[in-house]
Design a protein around this motif. Sequence first.
Motif, mmCIF file in Angstrom:
data_model
loop_
_atom_site.group_PDB
_atom_site.id
_atom_site.type_symbol
_atom_site.label_atom_id
_atom_site.label_comp_id
_atom_site.label_asym_id
_atom_site.label_seq_id
_atom_site.Cartn_x
_atom_site.Cartn_y
_atom_site.Cartn_z
ATOM 1 N N SER B 43 0.826 -1.199 0.000
ATOM 2 C CA SER B 43 0.000 0.000 0.000
ATOM 3 C C SER B 43 0.866 1.258 0.000
ATOM 4 O O SER B 43 2.092 1.190 0.092
ATOM 5 C CB SER B 43 -0.907 -0.007 1.218
ATOM 6 O OG SER B 43 -1.835 1.050 1.128
ATOM 7 N N LEU B 44 0.200 2.384 -0.104
ATOM 8 C CA LEU B 44 0.895 3.662 -0.058
ATOM 9 C C LEU B 44 1.113 4.068 1.388
ATOM 10 O O LEU B 44 0.210 3.990 2.210
ATOM 11 C CB LEU B 44 0.069 4.750 -0.749
ATOM 12 C CG LEU B 44 0.142 4.812 -2.256
ATOM 13 C CD1 LEU B 44 -0.572 3.645 -2.883
ATOM 14 C CD2 LEU B 44 -0.438 6.126 -2.765
ATOM 15 N N MET B 45 2.322 4.535 1.654
ATOM 16 C CA MET B 45 2.637 5.036 2.977
ATOM 17 C C MET B 45 2.858 6.540 2.885
ATOM 18 O O MET B 45 3.724 7.002 2.136
ATOM 19 C CB MET B 45 3.902 4.368 3.519
ATOM 20 C CG MET B 45 4.292 4.848 4.917
ATOM 21 S SD MET B 45 5.934 4.309 5.402
ATOM 22 C CE MET B 45 6.968 5.437 4.470
ATOM 23 N N LEU B 46 2.062 7.299 3.620
ATOM 24 C CA LEU B 46 2.229 8.748 3.603
ATOM 25 C C LEU B 46 3.541 9.110 4.287
ATOM 26 O O LEU B 46 3.797 8.709 5.420
ATOM 27 C CB LEU B 46 1.059 9.422 4.332
ATOM 28 C CG LEU B 46 1.108 10.942 4.406
ATOM 29 C CD1 LEU B 46 1.033 11.558 3.012
ATOM 30 C CD2 LEU B 46 -0.035 11.475 5.273
ATOM 31 N N MET B 47 4.367 9.865 3.565
ATOM 32 C CA MET B 47 5.649 10.282 4.109
ATOM 33 C C MET B 47 5.541 11.662 4.747
ATOM 34 O O MET B 47 6.032 11.889 5.846
ATOM 35 C CB MET B 47 6.706 10.341 3.008
ATOM 36 C CG MET B 47 6.973 9.022 2.327
ATOM 37 S SD MET B 47 8.106 9.222 0.949
ATOM 38 C CE MET B 47 9.590 9.753 1.791
ATOM 39 N N ALA B 48 4.927 12.577 4.008
ATOM 40 C CA ALA B 48 4.911 13.953 4.490
ATOM 41 C C ALA B 48 3.850 14.758 3.755
ATOM 42 O O ALA B 48 3.406 14.393 2.672
ATOM 43 C CB ALA B 48 6.273 14.602 4.287
ATOM 44 N N THR B 49 3.471 15.845 4.380
ATOM 45 C CA THR B 49 2.552 16.815 3.787
ATOM 46 C C THR B 49 3.352 18.061 3.462
ATOM 47 O O THR B 49 4.012 18.638 4.347
ATOM 48 C CB THR B 49 1.420 17.157 4.774
ATOM 49 O OG1 THR B 49 0.739 15.956 5.131
ATOM 50 C CG2 THR B 49 0.450 18.138 4.147
ATOM 51 N N SER B 50 3.304 18.462 2.219
ATOM 52 C CA SER B 50 4.043 19.616 1.736
ATOM 53 C C SER B 50 3.132 20.837 1.747
ATOM 54 O O SER B 50 2.038 20.789 1.205
ATOM 55 C CB SER B 50 4.525 19.327 0.307
ATOM 56 O OG SER B 50 5.128 20.457 -0.274
ATOM 57 N N ASN B 51 3.580 21.903 2.373
ATOM 58 C CA ASN B 51 2.762 23.107 2.523
ATOM 59 C C ASN B 51 3.460 24.298 1.850
ATOM 60 O O ASN B 51 4.605 24.614 2.171
ATOM 61 C CB ASN B 51 2.552 23.422 4.003
ATOM 62 C CG ASN B 51 1.926 22.263 4.743
ATOM 63 O OD1 ASN B 51 0.816 21.843 4.447
ATOM 64 N ND2 ASN B 51 2.650 21.724 5.711
ATOM 65 N N GLU B 52 2.757 24.935 0.938
ATOM 66 C CA GLU B 52 3.321 26.084 0.242
ATOM 67 C C GLU B 52 3.599 27.211 1.216
ATOM 68 O O GLU B 52 2.714 27.600 1.977
ATOM 69 C CB GLU B 52 2.362 26.540 -0.864
ATOM 70 C CG GLU B 52 2.953 27.566 -1.819
ATOM 71 C CD GLU B 52 2.727 28.988 -1.364
ATOM 72 O OE1 GLU B 52 1.774 29.225 -0.600
ATOM 73 O OE2 GLU B 52 3.507 29.865 -1.779
ATOM 74 N N GLY B 53 4.817 27.667 1.213
ATOM 75 C CA GLY B 53 5.191 28.794 2.048
ATOM 76 C C GLY B 53 5.539 28.453 3.477
ATOM 77 O O GLY B 53 5.836 29.352 4.279
ATOM 78 N N SER B 54 5.529 27.185 3.822
ATOM 79 C CA SER B 54 5.902 26.804 5.185
ATOM 80 C C SER B 54 6.563 25.426 5.156
ATOM 81 O O SER B 54 6.665 24.787 4.128
ATOM 82 C CB SER B 54 4.679 26.797 6.100
ATOM 83 O OG SER B 54 3.749 25.830 5.682
ATOM 84 N N LYS B 55 7.003 25.004 6.323
ATOM 85 C CA LYS B 55 7.708 23.732 6.403
ATOM 86 C C LYS B 55 6.766 22.561 6.184
ATOM 87 O O LYS B 55 5.583 22.620 6.514
ATOM 88 C CB LYS B 55 8.384 23.597 7.765
ATOM 89 C CG LYS B 55 9.532 24.584 7.995
ATOM 90 C CD LYS B 55 10.178 24.341 9.350
ATOM 91 C CE LYS B 55 11.342 25.303 9.555
ATOM 92 N NZ LYS B 55 11.984 25.081 10.891
ATOM 93 N N ALA B 56 7.342 21.496 5.661
ATOM 94 C CA ALA B 56 6.571 20.277 5.476
ATOM 95 C C ALA B 56 6.324 19.601 6.815
ATOM 96 O O ALA B 56 7.089 19.774 7.773
ATOM 97 C CB ALA B 56 7.311 19.338 4.535
ATOM 98 N N THR B 57 5.275 18.839 6.859
ATOM 99 C CA THR B 57 4.946 18.057 8.047
ATOM 100 C C THR B 57 5.236 16.597 7.753
ATOM 101 O O THR B 57 4.649 16.024 6.832
ATOM 102 C CB THR B 57 3.464 18.223 8.419
ATOM 103 O OG1 THR B 57 3.152 19.603 8.572
ATOM 104 C CG2 THR B 57 3.162 17.479 9.704
#
Lengths: 114, 116
Positions: B43-57
């Motif tokens: 399955s897909l494993m979420l690595m990170a959430t990318s946010n425009e203008g701020s740090k990734a989570t």
Amino acid sequence: AQSVAQPEDQVNVAEGNPLTVKCTYSVSGNPYLFWYVQYPNRGLQFLLKYITGDNLVKGSYGFEAEFNKSQTSFHLKKPSALVSDSALYFCAVRDTLRDYKLSFGAGTTVTVRA
Amino acid sequence: GAVVSQHPSWVICKSGTSVKIECRSLDFQATTMFWYRQFPKQSLMLMATSNEGSKATYEQGVEKDKFLINHASLTLSTLTVTSAHPEDSSFYICSAPGQKGFETQYFGPGTRLLVL
């Protein structure tokens, strides 16, 4: 926590026969439910979703899915399978009381034989 | 409909080098994009959430110094695998929510990374 279970690793059907891919979910609040299909070495293609409204959802390529709240299920169905439906299918859920992240099931490989 | 592209579609690199993968939303703006990793037949494993203008989570267990994410504009997010090793070989997929919000995510075609 939210989670999705796809109890079958593989589903094999003959072309022209009905196809069912099972999915059950667990969320704290109300679910947003999705089905995606993946062909080899490709990204995921959106098939259908349940947000609210009618429990029977119709999607792309003749697929449909039925939301059953009491059984916490969202099984994918197609009345007459095609060889070209052979692929990897993922069920996903998002808990509306939590954030926007999707949780995916392990996937079910569908093989439709001619 | 909403289209998400990824570049390159596949890459082979030597161990110790860095590899950059681009994810673009072609016909819509995406302030948020997601990066997933998929192992064969898994399955897909979420690595990170990318946010425009701020740090990734980053998700728990994902090394942020190993997987650098930069959301440079409303249509572009990049994932850089730094000092790649063979165990980083995988299929990397990005996605972005559609214009109607997070109801539907649209996925890129994926990038196959092979580290020798």
